[in-house]
Design a protein around this motif. Structure first.
Motif, mmCIF file in Angstrom:
data_model
loop_
_atom_site.group_PDB
_atom_site.id
_atom_site.type_symbol
_atom_site.label_atom_id
_atom_site.label_comp_id
_atom_site.label_asym_id
_atom_site.label_seq_id
_atom_site.Cartn_x
_atom_site.Cartn_y
_atom_site.Cartn_z
ATOM 1 N N MET A 1 0.850 -1.198 0.000
ATOM 2 C CA MET A 1 0.000 0.000 0.000
ATOM 3 C C MET A 1 0.884 1.247 0.000
ATOM 4 N N SER A 2 0.518 2.206 -0.826
ATOM 5 C CA SER A 2 1.299 3.433 -0.922
ATOM 6 C C SER A 2 1.090 4.317 0.286
ATOM 7 N N ASP A 3 2.151 5.093 0.586
ATOM 8 C CA ASP A 3 2.019 6.094 1.645
ATOM 9 C C ASP A 3 0.983 7.156 1.274
ATOM 10 N N TYR A 4 0.985 7.513 -0.028
ATOM 11 C CA TYR A 4 0.121 8.608 -0.482
ATOM 12 C C TYR A 4 -0.506 8.273 -1.828
ATOM 13 N N ASP A 5 -1.580 8.998 -2.134
ATOM 14 C CA ASP A 5 -2.142 8.938 -3.490
ATOM 15 C C ASP A 5 -1.305 9.802 -4.429
ATOM 16 N N LEU A 6 -0.768 10.907 -3.881
ATOM 17 C CA LEU A 6 -0.002 11.839 -4.693
ATOM 18 C C LEU A 6 1.102 12.486 -3.869
ATOM 19 N N ILE A 7 2.306 12.523 -4.437
ATOM 20 C CA ILE A 7 3.399 13.319 -3.884
ATOM 21 C C ILE A 7 3.749 14.391 -4.903
ATOM 22 N N VAL A 8 3.882 15.618 -4.436
ATOM 23 C CA VAL A 8 4.282 16.726 -5.296
ATOM 24 C C VAL A 8 5.695 17.138 -4.921
ATOM 25 N N LEU A 9 6.593 17.103 -5.889
ATOM 26 C CA LEU A 9 7.987 17.484 -5.662
ATOM 27 C C LEU A 9 8.150 18.958 -6.035
ATOM 28 N N GLY A 10 8.161 19.814 -5.016
ATOM 29 C CA GLY A 10 8.254 21.253 -5.237
ATOM 30 C C GLY A 10 6.972 21.945 -4.815
ATOM 31 N N SER A 11 7.097 23.072 -4.103
ATOM 32 C CA SER A 11 5.903 23.728 -3.553
ATOM 33 C C SER A 11 5.720 25.147 -4.053
ATOM 34 N N GLY A 12 6.150 25.410 -5.309
ATOM 35 C CA GLY A 12 5.907 26.714 -5.899
ATOM 36 C C GLY A 12 4.444 26.871 -6.273
ATOM 37 N N PRO A 13 4.095 27.887 -7.066
ATOM 38 C CA PRO A 13 2.691 28.135 -7.407
ATOM 39 C C PRO A 13 2.057 27.007 -8.206
ATOM 40 N N GLY A 14 2.881 26.171 -8.851
ATOM 41 C CA GLY A 14 2.343 24.977 -9.483
ATOM 42 C C GLY A 14 2.137 23.869 -8.472
ATOM 43 N N GLY A 15 3.180 23.576 -7.708
ATOM 44 C CA GLY A 15 3.148 22.456 -6.776
ATOM 45 C C GLY A 15 2.147 22.580 -5.658
ATOM 46 N N TYR A 16 2.138 23.722 -4.969
ATOM 47 C CA TYR A 16 1.230 23.806 -3.817
ATOM 48 C C TYR A 16 -0.230 23.887 -4.255
#
Length: 464
Positions: A1-16
């Motif tokens: 089982m995965s830790d998450y459904d989605l991981i986003v690498l980077g938290s700029g205006p696209g990522g966050y």
């Protein structure tokens, strides 16, 4: 089982934004960020630069108080206080993103992220590495300033945008290499703050992605403010010392001169942050400029790996990244989002005067085979602009003569970065000239010029 459904690498205006939209859709989401929540845009780009430019704008108005029947004596600028205000605003918004992460139950992992396999990512912090798993991963690592090979930024005499936002002193004589949005904004800021500014642009006009009439008007306006602008020019050797920078400049006519500047800002574009994040091992191939190739939803050539923002194709704009983030999140959640049309993405440059545009320039429209109708209305014909003391500028609209489709809109003048969205909505909604003509624009406002420009394209202009 995965830790998450989605991981986003980077938290700029696209990522966050992608993370928030995915969380809204019921996905279990994490963000991996190596430096600051909000990325470059919020911390070192869009927002703090606008704070600096606002200070310069107020300073400019104070110096011209007499034009408004006012008196302002002993005017001076405290660059430390100006920078402090800018950094404070960036910090406030950084904290706002942290609050949004908590509100949407998004887990934040601070550290250097690297993809190790489809659905797997490690992050390293203080020498400790942890592995995370997810059904999907979005790469939103953004980009950084491009260095001149012969002029590596040192933060002392040779600056990138990042150094230019936290100066210890105002340059006395500043060279800006490149006249895109970043270069022209800093040229405008430092010119208003009292520096003697020279801009060198290799193309035959400044802000070269804009309509030719806008470029010509802006160049004339900036020269009137005291800037030295050199187009079709190049830079040779750049030699910094403790006190100045010696620069070889090749003029349009081929003549080469060596000139001294107190500081140099290099603003010649960006380089995507694709190194050391595991792309090669996964078989993700960037294009010739090292940007990640995706489909209209943000999918890469590897299943479960997505990419958005400045690490992908142009235009490299924060609002484009945010919209891509929403599209990718909705696709990951099983929805059917509408693909984005690059011609419906507005561009804004916050110099003085401002520049804004959306869609095709007149030249590009003709190159594409359109027979066009063009309207052009000057700020001088608008009551609100005159009352504001901002009567320089114009609004230009380009229509398909056959169908009435708005192909492009181009503006230069006060607050055009706010006005452009009216045309952007019109383009997105596929409105035609009659829709704009039949819309009632409030009086007295700058927006009335938008109406007049459309009317002018069809020979119906009222106030000029």
């Amino acid at each position: 089982m995965s830790d998450y459904d989605l991981i986003v690498l980077g938290s700029g205006p696209g990522g966050y934004v992608a993370a928030i939209r995915a969380a809204q859709l019921g996905l279990k989401v994490a963000i991996v960020e190596r430096e600051n929540l909000g990325g470059i845009c919020l911390n070192w780009g869009c927002i703090p630069t606008k704070a600096l430019l606002r200070s310069a704008e107020i300073y400019h108005y104070m110096q011209h108080a007499g034009e408004y029947g006012l008196t302002a004596a002993n005017i001076s600028a405290d660059i430390d206080a100006v920078v402090k205000r800018s950094r404070g605003i960036a910090k406030q918004l950084n904290q706002g993103v942290a609050h949004l992460m908590k509100k949407n139950k998004i887990t934040v992992h601070m550290g250097d992220g690297k993809l190790t396999a489809p659905g797997k990512l490690t992050f390293t912090k203080d020498g400790k590495t942890q592995e995370l798993t997810a059904k999907n991963i979005i790469i939103a690592t953004g980009a950084r300033a491009r260095d001149l090979p012969k002029a590596k930024a040192d933060g002392k005499r040779i600056w990138t945008y990042r150094h230019a936002m936290v100066p210890a002193e105002i340059p006395t004589k500043l060279l800006v290499i490149g006249s895109g949005a970043i270069g022209i904004e800093f040229a405008s800021f430092y010119n208003d703050m009292g520096a003697k500014v020279t801009v060198v642009e290799m193309m035959d006009r400044i802000v070269p992605v804009e309509d030719a009439e806008v470029s010509a008007f802006l160049e004339k306006a900036l020269k009137k403010q005291g800037m030295d602008i050199r187009t079709s020019a190049g830079v040779g050797s750049v030699t910094p010392s403790e006190t100045h920078v010696s620069v070889e400049i090749k003029a349009k006519d081929g003549a080469v001169t060596t000139e001294e500047f107190s500081h140099v800002i290099v603003a010649i574009g960006i380089v995507p942050n694709v190194e050391n994040i595991g792309l090669e091992d996964l078989g993700i191939e960037p294009d010739k400029r090292y940007h990640i190739k995706t489909d209209p939803m943000g999918r890469t050539n590897v299943a479960g790996i997505w990419a958005i923002g400045d690490v992908t194709a142009p235009p490299w704009l924060a609002h484009k990244a945010s919209h891509e983030g929403v599209i990718a999140a909705e696709a990951i959640a099983g929805g059917h989002p509408v693909a984005m049309d690059p011609l419906n993405i507005p561009g804004c440059t916050y110099c003085h005067p401002q520049v804004a545009s959306v869609g095709l320039t007149e030249a590009k429209a003709k190159e594409a085979g359109y027979h066009v109708k063009v309207g052009n209305f000057p700020f001088l014909g608008n009551g609100k602009a005159i009352a504001l003391g901002e009567a320089e500028g114009f609004i230009k609209t380009v229509f398909d003569a056959k169908t009435g489709e708005l192909l492009g809109a181009h503006m230069v003048g006060a607050e055009v970065t706010e006005l452009i969205q009216g045309y952007t909505i019109g383009k997105t909604a596929e409105l035609v000239e009659a829709d704009f003509m039949h819309t009632v624009f409030p009086h007295p406002t700058l927006s009335e010029m938008m109406h007049e420009s459309v009317l002018g394209a069809y020979g119906k202009m009222i106030h000029m």
